[in-house]
Design a protein around this motif. Structure first.
Motif, PDB file in Angstrom:
ATOM      1  N   SER A 112       0.835  -1.197   0.000  1.00  0.00           N
ATOM      2  CA  SER A 112       0.000   0.000   0.000  1.00  0.00           C
ATOM      3  C   SER A 112       0.865   1.241   0.000  1.00  0.00           C
ATOM      4  N   GLU A 118      -7.240   0.968  -0.219  1.00  0.00           N
ATOM      5  CA  GLU A 118      -7.719  -0.193   0.539  1.00  0.00           C
ATOM      6  C   GLU A 118      -8.577   0.296   1.694  1.00  0.00           C
ATOM      7  N   ASP A 139      -5.925  -1.427  -4.771  1.00  0.00           N
ATOM      8  CA  ASP A 139      -5.339  -1.992  -3.562  1.00  0.00           C
ATOM      9  C   ASP A 139      -6.325  -2.993  -2.975  1.00  0.00           C
ATOM     10  N   GLU A 140      -6.052  -4.244  -3.169  1.00  0.00           N
ATOM     11  CA  GLU A 140      -6.898  -5.328  -2.674  1.00  0.00           C
ATOM     12  C   GLU A 140      -8.373  -5.149  -3.021  1.00  0.00           C
TER      13      GLU A 140
END
Ligand SMILES: Nc1ncnc2c1ncn2[C@@H]1O[C@H](COP(=O)(O)OP(=O)(O)OP(=O)(O)O)[C@@H](O)[C@H]1O
Ligand SMILES: Nc1ncnc2c1ncn2[C@@H]1O[C@H](COP(=O)(O)OP(=O)(O)OP(=O)(O)O)[C@@H](O)[C@H]1O
Ligand SMILES: [Mg+2]
Ligand SMILES: [Mg+2]
Lengths: 281, 353, 295, 364, 267
Positions: free
Chosen positions: E44, E91, E168-169
């Motif tokens: 991240s 995220e 991000d994810e």
């Protein structure tokens, strides 16, 4: 995905009343025009790992929130350990032995890991604002006793010695999830409600987490209610599964039964093959 | 036995001052504070300020600022009523002293009374949060102000209430130097209390309520109880500060405890460092000493250009405001936070990264 | 009855003054979630600047007024650049503290330049003659205040609800980091909202300055409007107006009927008592947004 | 030699609208006195400081003056700080000349070291009531702010009004920062007095007068000294004409009295308000006291106090009525000039009143 | 020339905590690049360094350069980087809680100079992927369920039509059905709109399936980087990221427990 029965898995069987730790009876919950839960009932057996699965927005988190008394169902009862807790104050729930973790991490970000875990122990401690302020004798002894217990049992179990003095807010996501579990354990729960504990973890961490949950369940005898989207985990570690969709229960049973239920496949799982074909892979 | 070893190590880990070096420093500082009054005359002429008086003010404000820091910094509830709560303490001490109570009874009573009033006005925290609560406490400030002014039979109204200085075993603490020890004692006591309470169960619960009150509730913290408790302890401390103020100044009126004082307290804890025990101390020092320091150039310039001394007075205010702004821009988390990073840096030096 | 009517009408027009300043407040809060303790000083500066253009430089009032508005926008931009920009992403409470310090700076700035004596718009902008509505009498300047209050209400309410910039500004108030990640310039939003806040306050300042002259005491308005904004709900523009009007009426009526029993001065604390009562029933004011409590 | 004098002024605070001129006047007076030979060869050295009407700040300054500058005489300002310093002043024995003309300060038994030079508020309120009575008033109302300056003389006024047989209506509180007094005036309207007392400052007095005109009241207003100055006419406009009467203890800046020449000269072409003159006189009187104390060889606080108490019919050149202090009475005089606002906003002198110096009223 | 190239960057938080220690990666135009790595590896942080959002978290790029489309972007303000066409989907479901779902989407199109009609089309486009969002359109985003918020966050990315989208994810907290749909959407964005994708994922299997190139991060450094085909066959990757046993089948989580516990007893 192999769901082969491994040692330790308990077969689902008929429930005797004294075996039931937690029971939801016909829970209805509404937000404005939205029916978040409509008539959900199920029982959680003492010592089991009970999974709850279902599509996003199905109402899984709402169930935990009802149990913790964040939400007030307008109909239905929640019985814990033989006692109707539908009207207990939120902060009382902890004393009864219900602990939980949260989907979006809800740690006290400004505090150290150790303090977060100690806070989990809040209801089991006695010192007040006078004895605590003087910090002599009993209060100090208590602090140190709690510290010992936490360090030796929980921190050790969850393997977070290295970060115990760190401020939680700066930890990576995976550790935060672990700390949250540690805090819940410090509450000495009878039942542990876990909301997506594996989300955002890579395989290794997921394995660790699964191991912790199993340890807690088997060695400490804590009943676990587990919400999780990682079907591998659910299939492997849970004893029984409830499936929700649009606020109603659409299936219940052993992991194996549930995973073969066509409704569940359609609403939730999708078939892996279909997914791959769509991707053209 | 390993078990015993563990025990002792946790206890060591639990000490406030963990190293000998630190303990030595603290002891030296404490001794310096104890012997200071012997040199007060020299200090005055050296600095051109009444240093003992500044010390006394700092001690009094430290107690109050600790109180507010507990409420705002640790529990996350902003109060704009602490000026008035201090007033409640001052009037309580004053009235009881008038009735002949000795100061070591009247002073705690001042704290208790302020705590009661603070808790009463903290009741809205049952439902209110953040700025809404802050403004509700501001209402407390105005309402109490009104009461102090208009409840003439009790407070003496706008003429004020005269208080005899504190006597302690026959010693009249009516000089700055004798009062110094009294104030120092309570300031140290308040600091120790704050430090201890914040590292024990109660204090952790406060911070939990501040950080995430919803999950605090889940782990069994009774939000209402702790919010009110925080108001109570906090106003108790500021009430003690008020009682000391009454014994120090020996006359009080509603004009001492205005909105401005409340804002000043808030400024102290923010500039000092919210949620740090050192914050209240740094803040009190900052807000007592800086205006005095700025007075030196203002007076010097007035000496040269007496005709426009009004402008220097305004400039002094302006510079004060600017310094506060600059401080916050460079250290938004307060002086205590800077202190901690500096210390962390030196601890790791030369491997600071 | 006639007396009651007069009380209500006077309350409403005074309330519209509060409403105007309160709106400046709410505008800044809505798009930056900063409580601006220097709002009263914005009122002060606006009033002095207009007075200076008008009486000092002798410009015609319309021009002086427009220049004041331009100046307010300028001030908003400068404040953003110097003070708010470095504070982006810092704890809100520190920013609030900065506004307290800013209040000190602005106030001493004014005293350095214009002194502390009361100054008046000379010749007066509005007729001193009261306007009669039946038996009720109102000064002309208050009618202008009411007009401006509702004009701004309409403009800004629509702005925040419907325009994309308005939505982006609310986004910034909600979460600066995420807003930045959308490419929303937090700096610009701060500059815009502080400019608007200063502009609205300046208009308030010019009007109030015409009621009873200008000196630094005018800054006291900053505190007076707190009950109004909170009553209306911090981020609601309509709420600020309703809050202002309500407080105006309440203080008049309570002052008039309760002074006899409580020995006077009720007018000054009445708004706060009412405020506490209302907040206990509606913790986010009349129209404030409820904080989202979810886990 | 230098005689240091502490000065506590409000330059930036809530009363700075009048406080700044007061401070400026003090500095000018210092220069003037030193220019005229000072205190028989010694110069006085004023150390002026701003306390922004914050009481703790005033206490701070006071302690600094005593311990660092070693002064024995202080020029102070408002009712709040003068009151707050009273016990310290008595204990430390410092002569304290305030701009608060609070009647309670004039009793030397209570406050031996407090002095001021203007007719005290209690005498002022009595004179106002007498004036109203003379104008044929039967009903009277007190309007004042919730503030020590406003409230302190009210009991004296009440007592005196009863004494002269006026009917008193309910008190009205109007805040110093008010921009509207409609509700208070409507409450007063039912009682419909011929005269009312205004105990506030100029800005709030203007609001009251304007709203009274707006609501068509017949009531006229007698105003205490801090509420009637050159600004009133500017603020209240025509509404003040014939409606406002000021009880003025000190001649307005530029008034046609012999002592004013030096005052105007000291201002160097600038124009100031009456508060400048008040400060000027306060310093003049202090200088006179210092001279006498020096002559008596006792240049310290008790010496200055004793010296001031020997002052009898001290002529301020018409800036105030002659000033007299005695060891039992610190009222400087009991004479006021009543002004009104004439056409075009000018300040017009109507008459001078002298109240009897009743020893029973000292300190009340 | 690659679209994005990160050269040897160092990132420090709070002036003291060194998190990225000389990290480099490149993304070619039109590629999907996946970054895998353990918790706390700094994935991240890498994305935030690229998008300029580090500053708001007391972080700082102290060394190295980041170039996008030939322009050096480290040190640039976040909003300017977005205008250049880099969009990060953060995220942790960072929605604007007090805005409605629709307003959230509109805010995401802030940098787009498009007409109202175009805006509506794009919103409908997002709804066609996530019908659940349409149902909750007028509700405040703060009240959405976890997965719904995740959908919204991705929907916002779609609104911005960036040249480089950094996710991000994205699959965090989504149901299995939706996870596959999300990856499908990513592929579509890449294929149909030509959006270059930089993807951080824990779901290694899916990520490696759709990506062209992969990076493995550990402790603030890249430890492995290759085409996904090769990575999938790497023993370590297979073992630690795909969860294969030596025999090539997936282990059960129950067995893991015994295996690890035994290991713990031994040490
Ligand atoms: N406080 C609330 N107010 C309004 N709607 C709510 C609230 N809480 C939940 N909902 C709605 O109720 C529904 C169920 O939410 P819930 O959080 O239980 O979903 P979930 O099953 O946990 O989903 P996920 O897997 O995505 O977390 C969602 O549509 C959500 O938007
Ligand atoms: N704001 C911050 N202040 C200090 N340290 C931070 C901060 N944010 C992150 N870190 C530290 O930087 C390291 C990398 O964090 P980062 O969030 O980039 O990891 P990640 O690879 O994204 O992990 P995850 O998979 O859990 O999201 C961690 O050790 C974390 O503790
Ligand atoms: Mg959920
Ligand atoms: Mg991450």
């Amino acid at each position: 995905m192999s769901a082969v029965a491994s040692p330790g898995r308990r077969a689902p069987e008929a429930l005797k009343p004294e075996d039931v730790l937690l029971e939801l009876d016909d829970i209805h919950l509404r937000f404005g025009g939205l029916n978040a839960l409509s008539g959900v009932s199920f029982k959680v057996k003492k010592g089991h790992i009970q999974a709850i699965i279902g599509p996003n927005g199905a109402g899984k988190t709402c169930i935990l929130n009802c149990i913790c008394r964040f939400y007030n169902p307008y109909q239905g009862k929640i019985i814990f350990d033989g006692r109707d807790i539908s009207h207990v104050a939120t902060h009382r729930v902890a004393e009864l032995g219900i602990a939980r973790s949260f989907q979006n991490i809800e740690l006290f970000r400004g505090m150290t890991v150790l303090d977060n875990i100690k806070l989990g122990h809040h209801v089991h401690m006695k010192s007040g604002f006078i004895s605590g302020g003087l910090y002599l004798g009993k209060a100090q002894a208590e602090e140190i006793r709690v510290r010992t217990e936490i360090e030796e049992r929980i921190i050790d179990l969850l393997e977070i010695e290295a970060i115990r003095k760190k401020v939680v807010g700066t930890l990576p996501y995976g550790f935060q999830k672990r700390v949250e579990l540690a805090r819940a354990l410090a509450m000495r729960p009878k039942v542990l409600l876990l909301d997506e504990p594996m989300a955002g973890m890579n395989l290794e961490e997921t394995e660790d987490m699964a191991r912790f949950i199993l340890d807690i369940n088997q060695e400490w005898g804590v009943t676990v209610v587990l919400i999780e989207h990682d079907m591998g985990v659910v299939m492997d570690i849970s004893d029984s599964v409830v499936v929700l969709d649009f606020g109603t229960k659409i299936a219940q049973g052993s992991p194996k039964e549930v995973s073969q239920n066509p409704h569940v496949i359609e609403a939730y799982l999708g078939s892996e093959a279909a997914a791959h074909s769509k991707l053209g892979l | 036995m390993p078990c015993g070893l563990f025990f002792s190590s946790y206890r060591k880990d639990d000490a406030i001052f963990k190293t000998w070096w630190l303990r030595l420093w603290m002891a030296a500082m404490f001794v310096a504070l104890l012997v200071y009054p012997l040199f007060s005359a020299e200090a005055n002429s050296l600095t051109g300020m009444n240093v003992t008086n500044l010390f006394n003010l700092i001690f009094i404000y430290v107690i109050g600022a600790h109180g507010l820091n507990l409420l705002t910094g640790f529990t996350g509830q902003i109060s704009l009523g602490h000026g008035a709560f201090m007033g409640v303490g001052a009037y309580t001490a004053g009235i009881l002293a008038k009735m002949g109570w000795p100061f070591f009874v009247a002073l705690p009573a001042a704290g208790v009374m302020a705590a009661a009033v603070g808790m009463l006005f903290g009741l809205p925290s049952l439902r209110l949060k953040g700025l809404y609560l802050a403004i509700a406490t501001m209402a407390a400030q105005f309402i109490l102000d009104y009461a102090m002014r208009n409840w003439t039979s009790l407070t003496g109204g706008s003429a004020g209430l005269t208080v005899h200085s504190a006597t302690f075993f026959g010693i009249d603490l009516n000089t700055d130097e004798s009062f110094y020890y009294l104030a120092l004692f309570f300031a140290v006591l308040a600091t120790l209390y704050l430090k201890n309470v914040t590292r024990s169960r109660t204090g952790r619960a406060f911070v939990a309520v501040r950080d995430r009150y919803l999950s605090a509730e889940v782990i069994g913290v009774n939000l209402f109880q702790y919010r009110i408790m925080s108001f109570g302890i906090s106003s108790f401390m500021v009430g003690i500060a008020g009682g000391l103020w009454a014994y120090y100044i020996t006359i009080i009126s509603d004009e001492h405890f205005t909105m401005w004082l409340s804002v000043q307290y808030l400024a102290m804890v923010i500039v000092g460092g919210l949620g740090h025990v050192l914050g209240g101390i740094f803040g009190a020092i900052f807000f007592v000493v800086l205006p005095e320091l700025l007075r030196i150039p203002a007076e010097a310039l007035t000496d040269i250009y007496p005709n426009i001394f009004g402008i220097f007075a305004s400039l002094r205010e302006m510079v004060f405001g600017l310094i506060v702004i600059l401080f916050l821009i460079f250290e938004p988390d307060g002086l205590a936070a800077r202190w901690h990073t500096v210390r962390a840096y030196w601890k790791l030096w030369p491997f600071s990264y | 009855m006639q007396e009651f009517l007069q009380l209500v009408v006077t309350g409403l027009v005074i309330g519209s003054v509060y409403a105007l300043v309160a709106m400046g407040f709410a505008l800044i809060y809505k798009s930056t979630s900063i409580i601006n303790f220097a709002q009263g000083e914005f009122v002060l500066v606006g009033a002095y600047v207009c007075l200076w253009f008008y009486s000092g430089l002798g410009l015609p009032i319309v021009l002086a007024f427009l220049l004041t508005l331009v100046f307010s926008v300028f001030m908003g931009v400068v404040l953003e650049r110097l003070i708010l920009r470095p504070m982006i992403g810092e704890p809100i409470i520190s920013v609030i503290m900065i506004t307290i310090a800013l209040a000190t700076v602005l106030k001493s700035f004014v005293t350095v330049i214009w002194g502390t004596q009361i100054m008046v718009f000379d010749p007066p902008l509005f007729s001193q003659e009261a306007i009669h509505f039946g038996t009720v009498r109102v000064s002309e300047v208050y009618l202008w205040t009411v007009g401006f209050a509702f004009l701004f209400l309409g403009v800004f309410a629509a702005f925040f609800k419907f325009t994309r910039v308005g939505i982006s500004m609310r986004a910034v108030a909600n979460n600066q980091t995420v807003a930045q990640s959308m490419g929303i310039s937090v700096k610009k939003v701060f500059a815009i909202s502080w400019s608007i806040g200063a502009l609205v306050s300046a208009v308030g300042g010019v009007l109030v300055g015409n009621i009873n002259g200008i000196n630094i005491a005018l800054a006291g308005f900053g505190l007076k409007v707190f009950p109004a904004v909170i009553l209306g709900g911090l981020e609601s523009i309509g709420g600020a107006i309703i809050g202002g009007l309500t407080i105006g009426v309440l203080e008049n009526i309570m002052g008039s009927y309760l002074d006899v029993y409580l020995g006077g001065g009720v007018k000054e604390i009445a708004p706060f008592i009412v405020l506490i009562v209302i907040l206990m029933v509606k913790p986010y004011g009349l129209f404030g947004i409820k904080e989202i409590e979810r886990v | 030699k230098e005689i240091k004098v502490g000065g506590i002024y409000d330059i930036t605070g809530p009363t700075s609208d009048v406080g700044k001129d007061y401070g400026t006047g003090a500095v000018a007076a210092e220069k003037y006195i030193n220019g005229k030979g000072g205190i028989d060869g010694d110069t006085i050295k004023l150390i002026p400081n701003d306390y922004a009407y914050k009481i703790p700040e005033a206490v701070n300054l006071y302690k600094k003056y005593l311990s660092v500058d070693k002064v024995f005489v202080i020029q102070g300002w408002g009712t709040g700080d003068t009151n707050a310093l009273k016990p310290l002043v008595n204990k430390d024995k410092v002569v304290f000349l305030s701009a608060s003309y609070d009647g309670t300060l004039t009793d030397p038994k209570e406050n031996p070291y407090n002095f001021f030079i203007g007719t005290d508020y209690s005498t002022s309120i009595r004179a106002a009531i007498k004036f109203a009575k003379d104008q044929g008033a039967k009903k009277f109302v007190f309007i004042y702010p919730d503030h020590p300056y406003g409230k302190n003389p009210i009991p004296a006024g009440m007592e005196y009004a009863k004494e002269v047989g006026l009917e008193i209506g309910p008190d009205q509180i109007v805040d110093l920062k008010a921009i509207d007094a409609t509700s208070q005036l409507l409450a007063m309207k039912n009682f419909d007095p011929e005269f009312a007392w205004i105990g506030g400052t100029t800005a709030s007095a203007a609001v009251i007068i304007k709203d009274a005109a707006k609501l068509g009241l017949r009531t006229k207003f007698v105003i205490n000294c801090w509420g009637f100055d050159e600004n009133l006419a500017k603020l209240a406009g025509e509404a003040a004409e014939g409606r406002a009467f000021g009880m003025v203890p000190v001649a307005p800046f530029g008034a046609d009295v012999p002592g004013m020449k030096d005052v105007v000269a000291s201002a160097g072409g600038q124009s100031y308000t009456v508060h400048y003159v008040k400060s000027w006189v306060s310093n003049l009187v202090m200088a006179e006291g210092l001279k006498r104390a020096k002559k008596a060889g006792k240049l310290d606080a008790p010496g200055l106090k004793a010296a001031l108490e020997t002052i009898k019919d001290f002529d301020t050149g018409g800036l105030t009525a002659p000033i007299t202090f005695t060891p039992t009475d610190h009222r400087p005089n009991t004479t006021l000039t009543i002004y009104t606002v004439g056409k075009g906003g000018s300040m017009q002198k109507i008459q001078e009143v002298t109240m009897p110096r009743d020893p029973k009223q000292a300190g009340k | 020339m690659p679209l994005l190239s990160v050269n040897n960057i160092e990132v420090i938080y709070d002036d003291v905590i060194l998190v990225l220690k000389g990290l480099s990666l490149t993304v070619e135009k039109g590629q999907i690049v996946a970054v895998l790595g353990a918790n706390g590896a700094g994935k991240s942080t890498t994305l935030k360094a690229i998008s300029g959002l580090l500053k708001t978290e007391e972080g700082e790029v102290t060394d190295g350069t980041i170039e996008f489309d030939g322009v050096r972007i480290n040190g640039m303000d976040a909003e300017r980087i977005v205008r250049l066409g880099v969009f990060q989907v953060m995220e942790g479901r960072r929605v604007f809680e007090d805005l409605t779902v629709r307003e959230n989407l509109i805010a995401a199109a802030h940098t787009q100079k498009c007409s109202r009609g175009e805006l509506d089309t794009r919103i409908d486009h997002v709804y066609s992927y996530f019908p659940r969002l349409k149902e909750r359109e007028a509700g405040l985003a703060g009240y959405l369920s976890g997965g719904e918020q995740q959908m919204l966050v991705i929907g916002r990315g779609m609104m911005a039509k960036p040249k480089l989208m950094m996710l991000d994810e994205p699959s965090l907290g989504l149901s299995p059905l939706l996870v596959s749909e999300i990856f499908e959407i990513i592929v579509k964005l890449n294929r149909d709109l030509g959006t270059t994708i930089l993807l951080v994922e824990q779901n290694a299997r899916m990520a490696l399936n759709i990506a062209d190139h992969g990076y493995i991060m550990e402790n603030g450094k890249i430890v492995l980087d290759d085409t996904t085909e090769k990575l999938k066959n790497n023993e370590d990757v297979k073992r630690f990221y795909l969860g294969m046993t030596d025999m090539g089948t997936k282990r059960s989580y129950r067995d893991v427990k015994h295996y690890k516990r035994r290991k713990r007893w031994l040490t």
